[in-house]
Design a protein around this motif. Structure first.
Motif, PDB file in Angstrom:
ATOM      1  N   GLU A 167      11.063  -6.230  -3.732  1.00 22.82           N
ATOM      2  CA  GLU A 167       9.858  -6.299  -4.558  1.00 22.82           C
ATOM      3  C   GLU A 167       8.690  -5.140  -3.922  1.00 22.82           C
ATOM      4  N   GLY A 168       7.948  -4.493  -4.972  1.00 17.00           N
ATOM      5  CA  GLY A 168       7.135  -3.484  -4.493  1.00 17.00           C
ATOM      6  C   GLY A 168       7.753  -2.066  -4.801  1.00 17.00           C
ATOM      7  N   TYR A 169       8.987  -1.973  -4.977  1.00 19.07           N
ATOM      8  CA  TYR A 169       9.511  -0.633  -5.279  1.00 19.07           C
ATOM      9  C   TYR A 169       8.997  -0.026  -6.494  1.00 19.07           C
ATOM     10  N   GLN A 170       8.667   1.293  -6.406  1.00 19.81           N
ATOM     11  CA  GLN A 170       8.310   2.303  -7.417  1.00 19.81           C
ATOM     12  C   GLN A 170       8.647   3.512  -6.808  1.00 19.81           C
ATOM     13  N   ASP A 171       9.098   4.264  -7.942  1.00 17.24           N
ATOM     14  CA  ASP A 171       9.165   5.778  -7.600  1.00 17.24           C
ATOM     15  C   ASP A 171       8.348   6.414  -7.481  1.00 17.24           C
ATOM     16  N   ASN A 172       7.709   7.049  -6.330  1.00 11.10           N
ATOM     17  CA  ASN A 172       6.560   7.770  -6.136  1.00 11.10           C
ATOM     18  C   ASN A 172       6.713   9.204  -5.916  1.00 11.10           C
ATOM     19  N   SER A 173       7.998   9.721  -6.190  1.00  9.94           N
ATOM     20  CA  SER A 173       8.284  11.252  -5.718  1.00  9.94           C
ATOM     21  C   SER A 173       7.859  12.209  -6.726  1.00  9.94           C
ATOM     22  N   GLY A 174       7.540  11.851  -8.125  1.00 12.39           N
ATOM     23  CA  GLY A 174       6.711  12.594  -8.879  1.00 12.39           C
ATOM     24  C   GLY A 174       7.478  14.094  -9.135  1.00 12.39           C
ATOM     25  N   GLU A 175       6.415  15.089  -8.902  1.00 14.70           N
ATOM     26  CA  GLU A 175       7.209  16.387  -8.973  1.00 14.70           C
ATOM     27  C   GLU A 175       7.912  16.852  -7.908  1.00 14.70           C
ATOM     28  N   TYR A 176       7.705  16.190  -6.747  1.00 18.27           N
ATOM     29  CA  TYR A 176       8.593  16.716  -5.566  1.00 18.27           C
ATOM     30  C   TYR A 176       9.691  16.091  -5.312  1.00 18.27           C
ATOM     31  N   GLU A 212      -6.018  11.526   5.744  1.00 19.45           N
ATOM     32  CA  GLU A 212      -6.005  10.575   4.858  1.00 19.45           C
ATOM     33  C   GLU A 212      -4.687   9.532   4.704  1.00 19.45           C
ATOM     34  N   LEU A 213      -3.671   9.960   5.046  1.00 18.32           N
ATOM     35  CA  LEU A 213      -2.317   9.183   5.110  1.00 18.32           C
ATOM     36  C   LEU A 213      -2.625   8.260   6.242  1.00 18.32           C
ATOM     37  N   ILE A 214      -2.869   8.487   7.476  1.00 16.00           N
ATOM     38  CA  ILE A 214      -3.451   7.768   8.365  1.00 16.00           C
ATOM     39  C   ILE A 214      -4.166   6.344   8.074  1.00 16.00           C
ATOM     40  N   ALA A 215      -5.392   6.843   7.284  1.00 14.33           N
ATOM     41  CA  ALA A 215      -6.195   5.843   6.892  1.00 14.33           C
ATOM     42  C   ALA A 215      -5.791   5.054   6.095  1.00 14.33           C
ATOM     43  N   LEU A 216      -4.757   5.477   5.155  1.00 13.29           N
ATOM     44  CA  LEU A 216      -4.144   4.466   4.025  1.00 13.29           C
ATOM     45  C   LEU A 216      -3.288   3.497   4.856  1.00 13.29           C
ATOM     46  N   LEU A 217      -2.451   3.824   5.888  1.00 15.21           N
ATOM     47  CA  LEU A 217      -1.437   3.215   6.469  1.00 15.21           C
ATOM     48  C   LEU A 217      -2.330   2.046   7.216  1.00 15.21           C
ATOM     49  N   LYS A 218      -3.519   2.726   8.034  1.00 18.12           N
ATOM     50  CA  LYS A 218      -4.046   1.498   8.782  1.00 18.12           C
ATOM     51  C   LYS A 218      -4.838   0.383   7.832  1.00 18.12           C
ATOM     52  N   LYS A 219      -5.258   1.005   6.959  1.00 20.51           N
ATOM     53  CA  LYS A 219      -5.607  -0.059   5.910  1.00 20.51           C
ATOM     54  C   LYS A 219      -4.677  -1.201   5.513  1.00 20.51           C
ATOM     55  N   ALA A 220      -3.494  -0.428   5.145  1.00 18.97           N
ATOM     56  CA  ALA A 220      -2.618  -1.164   4.642  1.00 18.97           C
ATOM     57  C   ALA A 220      -2.094  -2.229   5.659  1.00 18.97           C
ATOM     58  N   GLN A 221      -1.970  -1.941   6.776  1.00 20.66           N
ATOM     59  CA  GLN A 221      -1.388  -2.913   7.879  1.00 20.66           C
ATOM     60  C   GLN A 221      -2.537  -3.943   8.127  1.00 20.66           C
ATOM     61  N   VAL A 222      -3.619  -3.802   7.959  1.00 20.95           N
ATOM     62  CA  VAL A 222      -4.413  -4.990   8.254  1.00 20.95           C
ATOM     63  C   VAL A 222      -4.985  -5.782   6.983  1.00 20.95           C
ATOM     64  N   THR A 223      -4.242  -5.624   5.767  1.00 14.99           N
ATOM     65  CA  THR A 223      -4.250  -6.246   4.424  1.00 14.99           C
ATOM     66  C   THR A 223      -3.239  -7.177   4.353  1.00 14.99           C
ATOM     67  N   THR A 224      -3.798  -8.443   4.324  1.00 17.65           N
ATOM     68  CA  THR A 224      -2.888  -9.632   4.362  1.00 17.65           C
ATOM     69  C   THR A 224      -2.555 -10.255   3.035  1.00 17.65           C
ATOM     70  N   ASP A 225      -2.993  -9.614   1.997  1.00 13.94           N
ATOM     71  CA  ASP A 225      -2.759  -9.903   0.526  1.00 13.94           C
ATOM     72  C   ASP A 225      -1.591  -9.030   0.267  1.00 13.94           C
ATOM     73  N   ARG A 226      -0.392  -9.480  -0.088  1.00 14.52           N
ATOM     74  CA  ARG A 226       0.979  -8.905  -0.262  1.00 14.52           C
ATOM     75  C   ARG A 226       0.750  -7.789  -1.290  1.00 14.52           C
ATOM     76  N   ALA A 227       0.272  -8.213  -2.430  1.00 17.53           N
ATOM     77  CA  ALA A 227       0.109  -7.324  -3.754  1.00 17.53           C
ATOM     78  C   ALA A 227      -0.851  -6.137  -3.301  1.00 17.53           C
ATOM     79  N   ALA A 228      -1.922  -6.655  -2.601  1.00 14.65           N
ATOM     80  CA  ALA A 228      -2.824  -5.395  -2.385  1.00 14.65           C
ATOM     81  C   ALA A 228      -1.945  -4.395  -1.288  1.00 14.65           C
ATOM     82  N   ALA A 229      -1.523  -4.885  -0.318  1.00 14.32           N
ATOM     83  CA  ALA A 229      -0.918  -4.143   0.656  1.00 14.32           C
ATOM     84  C   ALA A 229       0.391  -3.296   0.084  1.00 14.32           C
ATOM     85  N   ILE A 230       1.064  -3.715  -0.951  1.00 21.06           N
ATOM     86  CA  ILE A 230       2.095  -3.037  -1.576  1.00 21.06           C
ATOM     87  C   ILE A 230       1.611  -1.804  -2.422  1.00 21.06           C
ATOM     88  N   LYS A 231       0.233  -2.127  -3.105  1.00 19.54           N
ATOM     89  CA  LYS A 231      -0.579  -0.897  -3.638  1.00 19.54           C
ATOM     90  C   LYS A 231      -0.630   0.124  -2.706  1.00 19.54           C
TER      91      LYS A 231
END
Length: 545
Positions: free
Chosen positions: A356-365, A475-494
């Motif tokens: 659950e939550g998988y999506q291909d984010n590789s894009g051009e890279y 920016e990456l560190i900020a996203l990861l820190k926000k994600a780890q304190v997000t208890t809503d599963r769907a929001a964290a996956i995003k």
């Protein structure tokens, strides 16, 4: 081997390139299928059907130097698996990767307050360390303080989650521990697991050096009986002071074996299981009359890591050029040729394709783009010479894989040399020290999303945490820190998917494919094998009567 987040010292396992005529007929091979997310293959048997006694003989990739899994050098997969055998695992996971309190150590563990978040652990009062002391608040407090990153004398593997804890205290009695967080932490079950003894970690000297080539204090049904460096074996034996159900086996023997010879060692009946995830191995093993092929869906990412801490790869354009030069589908197809699994690329650093939550984010890279790679290199303007560090003990297929990668980079003008290094030095002197440009290994059992944080954490001085390539961004560190304190599963996956797209853009690493969990296991061995996302229970492993 069940690990929360472990790095296994296996180079890319890819079959040799060859002509179609040299391969077995396609019709003789099993049809490729997508393995179910909760697939396991362990030959489950009730304990009364098993013999009392006997030994399980397992291969490991190298002699273990650092056993402290909280230490920055303690992430080698085999060593971490041995530690988990002999130290308290507070939680176990089921076939869907869901964590449950382990009754051998916990009566319960639950959120008892949400503002602030408080986790109350009620310990099994019978649980004790091998030095006779009961498990208690001091062990939790020490693990928090050595892992939260505040005291730089402790060379910690990472601080994710621990840095959010504001207080650890005793609850209503010595068997109750309360952990208070400054911010909610969704993956709180990932912490204190395994729990390490305060008596062996409460000073920098003990933490950094006290676990070198030894596990000083244990607390499990198993303990280490002998370390034989000459024979390259570590033997675990039953601990008679264990308060839980008695294991069926007498011993579990871990033997350091050159990965290139592990298959022959299995066929010679020197060990009791071996990976069948390479084409050569699978073909030789699938019809062996003494063997079961067991299949599971493990969290197992094969990837190439780029070192942005030195040389040309310090420039993001060069890292992006490497990404564009790599034909990931070709590598996956070659790697999984003639195996009963689909050869598909992995487009995420956080999820397996069947999660659950998988999506291909590789894009051009994540797409082969030779002209795009050449354009980036032209902008960089200087000749690019890189090295690929390869474990000298790797099988020939891994050498062939490195050669194929060398050809891909050569096609865009990057000169890649392949540097073979001794197996026992591979991690300790090269990967962990950043002595590489490109290297490949695996991330396994990342069941909690926040466990990936240390792979992208900002290095501090000599401590790179798990970010051996030193590629990250605020920016990456900020996203990861926000994600780890997000208890809503769907929001964290995003949030994790947003972070994943940025990781691709930064050129941190190149996921290739999910390594199939195909194991050749000796017939008659029960409750063991391809456990998928579930925890191994070595107390139930045994030989059928």
């Amino acid at each position: 081997m069940r690990l929360p987040v472990a790095i296994a010292a296996l180079a890319l396992a890819v079959s040799a390139c060859g002509s179609a005529q040299s391969q077995p007929p396609a019709a003789a091979q099993p049809s490729a299928t997508q393995v179910a997310a909760d697939a396991t293959g362990i030959n489950p048997q009730p304990l009364d059907k098993l013999k009392d006694g006997g030994s399980l003989r397992m291969s490991i990739q190298q002699w273990i130097t650092q056993y402290n899994v909280s230490h920055v050098d303690g992430g080698q997969g085999d060593g971490a698996a041995i530690v988990e055998l002999v130290e308290p695992n507070l939680f176990t996971s089921d076939s869907k990767g869901v964590a449950h309190a382990n009754p051998d150590y916990l009566v319960s563990a639950e959120v008892t307050s949400t503002s602030p978040q408080v986790i109350t652990y009620k310990l099994n009062p019978k649980a004790k360390w091998s030095d006779g002391k009961p498990l208690g608040v001091k062990d939790f407090e020490t693990q928090w303080k050595t892992r939260n990153g505040k005291d730089k004398a402790y060379l910690t593997a990472g601080s994710a989650g621990y840095e959010l804890i504001s207080k650890v205290e005793q609850g209503a009695d010595p068997s109750e521990v309360k952990v208070t967080y400054s911010e909610p932490f969704a993956d709180w079950q990932s912490l204190f697991d395994p729990l390490l003894p305060s008596a062996a970690t409460d000073t920098p000297e003990k933490f950094n050096k006290g676990w070198i080539e030894q596990v000083p204090i244990t607390s499990a049904a198993w303990k280490i009986g002998t370390y034989d460096k000459t024979a390259q074996t570590i033997t675990a034996v039953r601990d008679d002071t264990w308060w839980g159900a008695k294991p069926k086996l007498d011993t579990i023997v871990f033997r350091a074996i050159d990965p290139a010879t592990a298959l022959d060692a299995y066929l010679n009946k020197e060990i009791d299981y071996v990976s069948a995830s390479r084409t050569e191995a699978y073909v030789r093993l699938k019809d062996d009359p003494t063997t079961d092929i067991r299949v599971g869906a493990r969290w197992d990412e094969v990837f190439v890591l780029l070192n942005g801490g030195r040389g040309p790869l310090a420039d993001q354009r060069v890292r992006n050029a490497v990404e564009k030069a790599v034909d990931r589908q070709a590598l996956a197809t070659v790697a999984l040729k003639d195996l009963p699994v689909q050869p598909t690329t992995l487009g995420s650093h956080f999820f397996m394709p069947n999660q659950e939550g998988y999506q291909d984010n590789s894009g051009e890279y994540g797409k082969l783009d030779v002209e795009g790679a050449k354009k980036l290199l032209a902008e960089y303007g200087k000749p690019v010479k890189l090295s690929f560090v390869l474990n000298a003990d790797s099988p020939q297929q891994s050498v062939d894989q490195a050669t194929l990668l060398q050809q891909m980079l050569g096609a865009v003008g990057i000169q890649l040399t392949i540097d073979k290094v001794p197996g026992n030095d591979y991690f300790e002197k090269y990967v962990w020290r950043g002595n590489f440009d490109l290297v490949s290994f695996r991330n396994v059992d990342q069941l909690f999303l926040s466990q990936a944080y240390e792979s992208y954490q900002q290095p501090e001085g000599d401590n790179v945490y798990g970010n051996y390539g030193k590629v990250t961004s605020p920016e990456l560190i900020a996203l990861l820190k926000k994600a780890q304190v997000t208890t809503d599963r769907a929001a964290a996956i995003k949030l994790y998917n947003e972070a994943d797209a940025l990781i691709w853009q930064l050129g941190h690493s190149i996921p290739l494919y999910q390594r199939p969990q195909l194991l050749a296991v000796r017939k008659g061995l029960a409750n063991f094998g391809a456990s998928g996302l579930s925890s191994d229970d070595y107390n139930k492993v045994g030989w059928e009567k």
